[in-house]
Design a protein around this motif. Structure first.
Motif, mmCIF file in Angstrom:
data_model
loop_
_atom_site.group_PDB
_atom_site.id
_atom_site.type_symbol
_atom_site.label_atom_id
_atom_site.label_comp_id
_atom_site.label_asym_id
_atom_site.label_seq_id
_atom_site.Cartn_x
_atom_site.Cartn_y
_atom_site.Cartn_z
ATOM 1 N N LEU A 1 30.278 -55.337 83.744
ATOM 2 C CA LEU A 1 29.392 -54.870 84.826
ATOM 3 C C LEU A 1 29.444 -53.355 84.948
ATOM 4 N N HIS B 1 23.994 -57.139 83.359
ATOM 5 C CA HIS B 1 23.234 -57.671 84.489
ATOM 6 C C HIS B 1 23.875 -58.912 85.081
ATOM 7 N N TYR C 1 31.382 -59.854 91.249
ATOM 8 C CA TYR C 1 30.020 -59.382 90.985
ATOM 9 C C TYR C 1 29.488 -58.537 92.143
ATOM 10 N N ASP D 1 34.526 -57.370 84.910
ATOM 11 C CA ASP D 1 34.300 -56.128 85.658
ATOM 12 C C ASP D 1 33.904 -54.986 84.728
ATOM 13 N N LEU E 1 27.034 -62.372 84.465
ATOM 14 C CA LEU E 1 28.255 -62.929 83.896
ATOM 15 C C LEU E 1 28.047 -64.411 83.581
ATOM 16 N N ALA F 1 31.098 -55.141 92.242
ATOM 17 C CA ALA F 1 30.553 -54.279 91.195
ATOM 18 C C ALA F 1 29.166 -53.778 91.581
ATOM 19 N N ARG F 2 28.377 -54.652 92.194
ATOM 20 C CA ARG F 2 27.009 -54.269 92.574
ATOM 21 C C ARG F 2 27.011 -53.102 93.557
#
Lengths: 302, 302, 302, 302
Positions: free
Chosen positions: C197, C202, C220, C194, C204, C223-224
């Motif tokens: 990110l 970009h 992911y 985390d 993992l 986080a996005r």
């Protein structure tokens, strides 16, 4: 003041009372014991002297006591061990006042430093206190190896009187000894002392010399007359004895174990009264103390 | 006595006169400047305070000066930095007498130690001097990372009040913060301060906070309200400013460069009188000082 | 050929038969399992794939198998892990022939090298085989951190397509991401994914993604969309699960334990047939395998 | 098959054409040159042989060439250098087929391993290929020192035939030689070869032996007859010559410089045709090649 030329110069243990005060009587006996057994000098408040654990006042008192016993018979070296120049200089002044014949200082530690700053460090110490200065090369404690060129430069310009090499880097030791600059070198190794002398080192500073000073004198004398087989045989015997430093392995750090073992060895030999070490070192238990005595018995010291 | 809960607690620089005496006036102004800019506490005689270079008397005088300025407005932490327990305790007593609200101590260093000996170390310090004790986890200086389980044990039994994490090990920091034991953690990182707070750290101890205290307050406040984009943007700005620590690269050690840069930054901002650093650090030259000012200008601080 | 833009790209485990041959059926099921669970790419013959333990023929066969299952749905990256350039190029040619969409290469290892030689290394690989090249920054295995400026230079001149950062140096990762050069970065950390990110990475490459691919996708995705609290909560859950890597501590090396645990986890989840690892890794015993299952149960995976 | 008992066994350089193919004629001349100068064995595809840079086919071809020249006059050792057991075994089989009399293998590398896994590694190699097995102790490349007890155990049970010690740990070497287990030890040091022999080592594996084989024979012979002064004098001469490895310092890594210097020395002595080294090593320039020749001239080799 006496001059240190070479020979065996043990880092003297610092006996403590059970309350962890300096045990003056024991220290006097230890200093006398070492001199009687042929030591060529005494190194007070070195790593084996638990210098990093001693308050200032204990450091200087230990030095006074040893200097009093030595009384000019052999030179007394004082470890002036602290993080950086200004703090080392404070110790250096006190050590001179307490009777030191020479000073032993490391590179700066704790504070991140760089070899480019080492010359200024040693020169400032030498300028502040007029005593011979010995550089103590001990990367395991300070995180830096003294570069060969720094030692040569500081020897040539009169800053350094000698080097105590506890780096374990025999190639580096040899580079000093093969250079055109006459660097006096003392090996801090208990277990490759014969090799150090074979490479041309002028003397030895073995912590184990507290327990078996006569052994290191025999090794040194054999090396001096070029009898490498005899030196090697004595070294092999001392290597076996040196296993005492591992009696506490698994239950404490190696240094706790080694300090406890050296002191217990001195108790067993009747030189000092008790084996107390500094806080936060873990004391040897009865089994471990017994193992020390067993090793000494096997080495013919009891 | 005031209590430290969290926030920004910079390790205060120690201004020196050209003769390398404590510059009391400058230190007073610096302490006032930091408090005015919202610092939640002041950490005196830390690594950024050149603690490893200060003689005892200078250490304690600096502490008195800052405690005098703080006057109970914010807590004053004192770094009691020395090789082992007995020596640390001497500093701890002096620090309490000089007005410290809490003590900051590292694991033993120089002397080879083992993590098994760390609990005894911190417990003995805590027992000797009745002040909150903060463990300073700084492996780069002491050679050991404080193990997570040691910190948890010593927090649970009341020995430790908090941890200052300068280890760079964010996984370890997170392990402390995710444990069931309520460990208060302060991040010593200038460049990942936002990440530390994102992981739950309670405060920051940034050396760069001397030069830009308001920036770290903004970062801290943004993080407190969960505005991670704002915290990250402030961090990015501070990361650029932090490049001042490299102005002397290639000509001196990184620490010489950083100490010189922080002090020059404070001179440029009109807070202290001169940028003198301790022996044997190499002073910044005019070009390097100019580079510091350039960085400050770009950061909007001049 | 498919293009890797970002996302979760696990280093795929290499299932073995009890005789330590490639277990093709299990590998096919594993690849399908990972794709079904939303992986954005598959990294074959990485460290978690036991690449250092696989003979060449097994490496290339594993790659063919995974490429066959992927069939263009997601890109397949091939670790071309060997000591130096000429040997890496041999692997790169074979990997292209076996269906790789991109190559992942480390700095040279075993042979003492210097960062000044890294550009020549990566450029020669890129010139020899026309596939996107990802630099694998893994100092724990190769003894060197890829310097920031080397990565930037090689990205600017088109040699590197991306970096896989397993260095643990988040400051260095951030320096890449804050630079003006658009470096695509993948974090190799299971436990600070985390944070990676948050810093702008970009994608993992988590070894634990074999066992819990859906968890890393949730992390992911959170986080996005900037939901750092959700990403952090998922990370905390995955951190607990990651403790499976320590089930063999004290009886084997950490890597033996981790590889055994990942494979046992996949057996427990019904994805692969057996948990055999390569020689000389020490196999998990029944207690340790039970501990793995216990962890998976607690994580809600059984 | 011939048996290696002791003596000087240089790690043979691998001459390359300008296109970086194996230069077979040069390698034949080099092998003959070394045998004529009294080498007691030849070690092919060792670190000095650029083994980490050679594709498999080049490794095995070099071995065939040297074995062909040796033709049973002296034993030929083959470095089977790869990351872990399964890959090493592939090399071991190929090396036996190519004519090796003994195998030299390191501990696993790249893959994180633990000493507890070393016995399984060496035993599996020994079981797979019936040739004497020599453990190559080279922590600088593999990240682990071979523990004394592992070497003793594996010698006692017949797994290991000898140890090549490139660890620089003379205390560890001595521990092996002082044990009750008859471990045959070869020192990999160019600069402390006399010390190794003084401690009881059976032979030497000096990279510099390519350039001055006769010098190491003189050193070895002097040591064999106990003439340590002569051995030390020869060592001092060879230490000066060894400075050739630093001709490229500052412009390349030390290994690039050393490989370039050894090969240029062989060109200067008329043994091989060209000094090309592998990618990505940086080639010596004209000034640096001149410096190599100057050193050789001063050593009386031109």
């Amino acid at each position: 003041m006496t001059q240190l030329v070479g020979g065996v110069v043990p880092p003297v243990c610092t006996p403590l009372t059970p309350e962890r005060e300096l045990d003056v009587r024991s220290l006097e006996r230890l200093a006398a014991f070492l001199i009687e057994n042929g030591m060529h000098g005494l190194f007070v408040t070195g790593s084996t002297g638990e210098v990093a654990y001693l308050p200032d006042e204990t450091r200087y008192r230990a030095l006074e006591v040893v200097a009093g016993v030595a009384a000019g018979q052999v030179p007394v070296l004082a470890g002036v061990i602290d993080t950086t120049t200004p703090r080392v200089i404070e110790h250096a002044k006190a050590a001179k006042a307490a009777g030191a014949d020479a000073l032993v200082a490391t590179a700066p530690f704790y504070a991140p430093t760089d070899p480019v700053e080492f010359p200024g460090h040693f020169r400032a110490i030498r300028a502040a206190v007029d005593l011979p200065l010995i550089a103590y090369d001990i990367p395991v404690s300070v995180g830096h190896k003294l570069p060969t060129d720094v030692v040569l430069t500081l020897t040539e310009d009169g800053t350094l009187d000698a080097v105590k090499d506890s780096s374990g880097d025999l190639d580096g030791l040899r580079a000093l000894l093969e250079s055109d600059v006459p660097v006096r070198c003392f090996s801090g190794s208990e277990v490759l002392a014969d090799v150090g002398l074979f490479l041309g080192a002028h003397g030895l500073v073995p912590g184990l010399g507290n327990v078996d000073p006569a052994g290191y004198v025999r090794l040194y004398e054999a090396a001096r007359r070029g009898d490498w087989a005899a030196a090697g045989a004595e070294q092999t015997r001392l290597r076996k004895l040196f296993r005492i430093i591992g009696v506490g392995d698994g239950r404490m750090g190696r240094y706790s174990s080694a300090m406890g073992a050296f002191k217990e060895g001195l108790v067993a030999r009747g030189v000092i009264t008790g084996g107390t070490t500094s806080v936060p070192m873990i004391p040897l238990n009865e089994t471990e103390r017994g193992a020390v005595r067993q090793h000494l018995a096997e080495a013919g010291l009891l």
